[in-house]
Design a protein around this motif. Structure first.
Motif, PDB file in Angstrom:
ATOM      1  N   GLY A  62     -45.595 -28.477  33.531  1.00 24.34           N
ATOM      2  CA  GLY A  62     -46.705 -27.555  33.733  1.00 24.34           C
ATOM      3  C   GLY A  62     -46.324 -26.236  34.379  1.00 24.34           C
ATOM      4  N   GLU A  63     -45.017 -25.984  34.589  1.00 19.55           N
ATOM      5  CA  GLU A  63     -44.568 -24.755  35.232  1.00 19.55           C
ATOM      6  C   GLU A  63     -43.755 -23.909  34.257  1.00 19.55           C
ATOM      7  OE1 GLU A  63     -42.449 -25.565  38.824  1.00 19.55           O
ATOM      8  OE2 GLU A  63     -44.033 -26.826  39.665  1.00 19.55           O
ATOM      9  N   ILE A  64     -43.883 -22.584  34.406  1.00 12.86           N
ATOM     10  CA  ILE A  64     -43.108 -21.662  33.585  1.00 12.86           C
ATOM     11  C   ILE A  64     -42.386 -20.671  34.488  1.00 12.86           C
ATOM     12  CG2 ILE A  64     -44.618 -21.843  31.581  1.00 12.86           C
ATOM     13  CD1 ILE A  64     -45.918 -19.237  32.387  1.00 12.86           C
ATOM     14  N   ALA A  65     -41.204 -20.241  34.044  1.00  7.72           N
ATOM     15  CA  ALA A  65     -40.435 -19.198  34.723  1.00  7.72           C
ATOM     16  C   ALA A  65     -40.557 -17.937  33.890  1.00  7.72           C
ATOM     17  CB  ALA A  65     -38.982 -19.622  34.880  1.00  7.72           C
ATOM     18  N   LEU A  66     -41.143 -16.902  34.485  1.00  6.14           N
ATOM     19  CA  LEU A  66     -41.526 -15.712  33.732  1.00  6.14           C
ATOM     20  C   LEU A  66     -40.833 -14.484  34.303  1.00  6.14           C
ATOM     21  CD1 LEU A  66     -43.539 -15.146  31.384  1.00  6.14           C
ATOM     22  CD2 LEU A  66     -45.244 -14.594  33.119  1.00  6.14           C
ATOM     23  N   GLY A  67     -39.901 -13.916  33.542  1.00  3.60           N
ATOM     24  CA  GLY A  67     -39.267 -12.667  33.932  1.00  3.60           C
ATOM     25  C   GLY A  67     -40.184 -11.493  33.653  1.00  3.60           C
ATOM     26  N   ILE A  68     -39.843 -10.348  34.211  1.00  2.87           N
ATOM     27  CA  ILE A  68     -40.706  -9.177  34.077  1.00  2.87           C
ATOM     28  C   ILE A  68     -40.719  -8.651  32.634  1.00  2.87           C
ATOM     29  CG2 ILE A  68     -39.123  -7.255  34.502  1.00  2.87           C
ATOM     30  CD1 ILE A  68     -42.451  -7.890  36.341  1.00  2.87           C
ATOM     31  N   ASN A  69     -39.698  -9.029  31.846  1.00  4.31           N
ATOM     32  CA  ASN A  69     -39.636  -8.614  30.447  1.00  4.31           C
ATOM     33  C   ASN A  69     -39.946  -9.769  29.494  1.00  4.31           C
ATOM     34  OD1 ASN A  69     -38.811  -5.882  30.963  1.00  4.31           O
ATOM     35  ND2 ASN A  69     -36.781  -6.681  31.467  1.00  4.31           N
ATOM     36  N   ASP A  70     -40.649 -10.783  30.012  1.00  5.89           N
ATOM     37  CA  ASP A  70     -40.972 -11.970  29.219  1.00  5.89           C
ATOM     38  C   ASP A  70     -42.460 -12.018  28.872  1.00  5.89           C
ATOM     39  OD1 ASP A  70     -38.356 -12.768  29.524  1.00  5.89           O
ATOM     40  OD2 ASP A  70     -38.785 -14.213  31.119  1.00  5.89           O
ATOM     41  N   ILE A  71     -42.747 -12.625  27.735  1.00  9.67           N
ATOM     42  CA  ILE A  71     -44.110 -13.019  27.373  1.00  9.67           C
ATOM     43  C   ILE A  71     -44.087 -14.525  27.126  1.00  9.67           C
ATOM     44  CG2 ILE A  71     -45.881 -12.936  25.587  1.00  9.67           C
ATOM     45  CD1 ILE A  71     -45.343 -10.014  25.227  1.00  9.67           C
ATOM     46  N   PHE A  72     -44.943 -15.251  27.830  1.00  6.20           N
ATOM     47  CA  PHE A  72     -45.039 -16.691  27.625  1.00  6.20           C
ATOM     48  C   PHE A  72     -46.133 -16.980  26.604  1.00  6.20           C
ATOM     49  CE2 PHE A  72     -47.363 -20.626  28.670  1.00  6.20           C
ATOM     50  CZ  PHE A  72     -46.357 -21.549  28.388  1.00  6.20           C
TER      51      PHE A  72
END
Length: 241
Positions: A135-145
């Protein structure tokens, strides 16, 4: 001697202009060095439409939606600020489109729509993240989940850092925050801010939208005294449940 000096100066200028001309030509032929590598997401659509260039002359159009994934592969070549696209499973041959670079991570491509005015489509370069662990995601500033199960599209940006640095004694430990852009079912857009500390006097660290709860668990790395981080250095840890 004066005539020899003038002649050498003219030869030098001629060589310089020839060098510049060759440089211009080398950037406009099929061997252009424009950096198209990566995924480019259509900026004017709430759905996840993108173009991926995965080699010097191969790419694909992609479309993601809830429980749906589609790719169309093509070959391409670049010349004179144009891109020629030839779909692999299409016998109609290549089509020619104007290609405009608006900085390193923004482009426009003409002739990709079917409306009469046929304006160029705008794309921005992003990483597309689809992995979610517990249930967790790692999201960079240049990412779209993007989540195929729910159809949500989430992006984080505008990070504010006020946490007490490591090995420093502070009266208050502070918190970090980020702004999020959420698109649900390719139709509804939400913009909200979350903080890492639920005791933040200004922001909460979770929100409930369309039946899903979004919680900002952490922003990494943690600040260190005397060390500055750029926006692209940060990773947002977000729980979606």
């Amino acid at each position: 001697m004066r005539e020899i000096g003038v002649y050498l100066k003219m030869r030098t200028k001629k060589s310089l202009w020839l060098f510049l001309l060759l440089g211009i030509l080398s950037c406009s032929d099929e061997g252009t060095t424009f950096d198209l590598n990566g995924k480019w997401v259509a900026t004017e659509s709430f759905g996840l439409q993108f173009i991926e260039f995965y080699s010097k002359n191969e790419g694909r159009f992609g479309l993601y939606s809830k429980d749906f994934k589609n790719h169309e592969d093509f070959n391409y070549r670049l010349f004179d600020n144009k891109i020629a696209i030839d779909f692999i499973n299409d016998s109609e041959g290549e089509t020619i489109h104007n290609l405009t670079f608006n900085g390193e991570d923004k482009i426009e491509i003409s002739g990709l729509t079917v409306i009469p005015e046929n304006p160029p489509k705008s794309f921005s370069r992003y990483n597309i993240v689809t992995e979610k662990i517990n249930g967790e995601i790692a999201l960079g500033i240049n990412d779209i989940f993007f989540d195929f199960d729910t159809g949500i599209r989430l992006k984080g940006y505008q990070i504010n850092e006020s946490r007490c640095p490591e090995d420093v004694v502070c009266v208050w430990q502070g918190y970090a925050s980020a702004r999020f852009n959420l698109i649900v079912d390719a139709n509804f857009e939400y913009i909200f801010d979350l903080a890492t500390d639920s005791l933040s006097p200004e922001l909460k660290n979770d929100t409930l939208i369309s039946g899903l709860k979004y919680t900002l668990l952490d922003i990494k790395p943690y600040p260190k005294l005397g060390e500055e981080f750029k926006p692209e250095d940060y990773t947002l840890i977000v729980a979606v449940e």
